[in-house]
Write a protein that holds these residues in place. Sequence first.
Motif, PDB file in Angstrom:
ATOM      1  N   LYS A 195      22.761  -5.185   9.337  1.00  0.00           N
ATOM      2  CA  LYS A 195      24.135  -5.070   9.839  1.00  0.00           C
ATOM      3  C   LYS A 195      25.182  -5.198   8.746  1.00  0.00           C
ATOM      4  CE  LYS A 195      22.952  -6.961  14.396  1.00  0.00           C
ATOM      5  NZ  LYS A 195      23.122  -8.111  15.327  1.00  0.00           N
ATOM      6  N   THR A 196      24.828  -5.867   7.647  1.00  0.00           N
ATOM      7  CA  THR A 196      25.838  -6.245   6.652  1.00  0.00           C
ATOM      8  C   THR A 196      25.764  -5.458   5.351  1.00  0.00           C
ATOM      9  OG1 THR A 196      25.767  -8.497   7.539  1.00  0.00           O
ATOM     10  CG2 THR A 196      26.808  -8.203   5.382  1.00  0.00           C
ATOM     11  N   ASP A 198      25.477  -2.933   2.195  1.00  0.00           N
ATOM     12  CA  ASP A 198      25.891  -1.572   1.827  1.00  0.00           C
ATOM     13  C   ASP A 198      24.699  -0.805   1.244  1.00  0.00           C
ATOM     14  OD1 ASP A 198      28.844  -1.897   2.269  1.00  0.00           O
ATOM     15  OD2 ASP A 198      28.535  -3.461   0.767  1.00  0.00           O
ATOM     16  N   LYS A 223      25.476   0.077   8.756  1.00  0.00           N
ATOM     17  CA  LYS A 223      26.779   0.714   8.569  1.00  0.00           C
ATOM     18  C   LYS A 223      26.592   2.216   8.348  1.00  0.00           C
ATOM     19  CE  LYS A 223      28.854  -3.185   6.021  1.00  0.00           C
ATOM     20  NZ  LYS A 223      29.467  -3.535   4.707  1.00  0.00           N
ATOM     21  N   THR A 225      28.004   3.750   6.206  1.00  0.00           N
ATOM     22  CA  THR A 225      28.108   3.896   4.750  1.00  0.00           C
ATOM     23  C   THR A 225      26.901   3.306   4.011  1.00  0.00           C
ATOM     24  OG1 THR A 225      29.380   1.827   4.696  1.00  0.00           O
ATOM     25  CG2 THR A 225      30.627   3.905   4.772  1.00  0.00           C
TER      26      THR A 225
END
Length: 528
Positions: A195-196, A198, A223, A225
Amino acid sequence: MYKILISDKLAQEGVDILNSIDGVEPVVNTGLSEDELCEIIGEYDGLIIRSATTVSEKVLAAATKLKAVARAGVGVDNINIPEATRKGVIVMNTPGGNTTSAAEHTMALMLSLSRNVVPACNSLKAGAWDRKKYTGNQLCGKTLGVIGMGRIGMSVVKMALGFDMKIMGYDPFAVPEKAKEMGVQVVTDLNEIYKTADYISLHIPRNEQTTNMIGAEQFKMMKPTARIVNCARGGIINEPDLYAALEAGEIAGAALDVFPKEPPTETGFTKHDNCLVTPHLGASTEEAQIEVAVEAAQIIADAIKGGPIRNALNAPAVGAATPKVVTGYAELAQKIGRLMAATIVGPVKSVQVDYRGSIAEKDISAVTTAFSIGLLQANLDVPVNIVNVGLLAKERGITIDELKNADSKDIASSFTAQVATDKGTRSITGTVYSEGVARIVSIDGYMVEFSPEGPVMVIFNDDKPGVIGSVGTVCGQHGVNICTMGVGQKTDGTAVLAVSLDKKPGEEAIAQMKKLDFVNELYTCDLC
């Protein structure tokens, strides 16, 4: 004269090492088919391979003189280790030589993804000049989630810190103590990374627990991204789900250096410019090739000439002078360690072993060591043996508490292992009867009895009629025979079905059994 066959391409420095050793004759013969290898392997005392040669049961049957196999590299998926062990053939690898190369390749792929290096290069070569289209992202300040905190994972952490990245770390088994000292935010829930982060980088072995561990459900958590890199083992990421996630824009990019089958048969990556692929180049640097070649040459020469055995994946945990009863319990304990590793969920917090009855009156250090080897081996990317198991456990912050009680409980003598994780506690008890017959007799308090031999399957299930018949039917449909069976029940309406099998069930059979309405948890493990 000891003859060593080199059946895959090896750096000349390794061949030179062997040529310099008295009494050793290296023979380079690459590109052999299985049948061709079987025809000649009987002449050799040692075998050095990389990834191209498969040391199958058929090859080992023909290898009448073979004493040792050395893999110039880490992965030993192409060696039938249980059969080699039965044949008394030592299997070794060279885990240290490719650490830096694999970590650097991970960073190279991460940077290439971020800066659109490959598509921009191809575009310019095609005559375009489109700077705006290939605007990238910097690594500085981004969060990197490292899944697997072994040698390569920790090397990636060190390099990523040089880019001023924030690091989240997770290990399915145990996190090295130095990770926190380096500033890694250690998490116990993988979903936090999904969830966190990158960027996500994988550095874990492929086993029953990690196969297809990242699929559609996990990609939906990430994400849009996020970018994911796999330089570990093919099959950890579900590739069809990955390509679907790229198509749907659920993640921004992926880079794969490894595949479930190599060369890959699933080539969905060709449809996506934001999916970079390389042909298993993690260890393919000149420096790494030389290091693993030299190390492979040195360790196999020592092994076949009766010298020290290093990096052995199937080294015995006990010596010839060990009492027979202790040897029996050591063999059982190592298998319990393997089964424990296959059935626990979450990073290890504490480990306890409990000796009761007559075994508690013996020197049981070899038994605890054997259990430790079994527990750690499946979850680490280095060989675990009697020499290094203590250090490896210490690096992961794992201590094993021993309890001894000469008073027997339900049976005359027993060994119990209990492992606590952040998800719960699992206990497994075994015994060795006077005839030397080993049995596992309890799992999490469920009284079962089955043989810890070959492939085994443990099912935690609702206690209802038809469980045994349904499982047996699925096994039969897939040509799997049940050898021994233990069933344990509790008053809360739950039960455990534990069976030993003649062969490991395939993925289709396991998936079919997991869909049975009474199945709560299902685990498989090879205890050969």
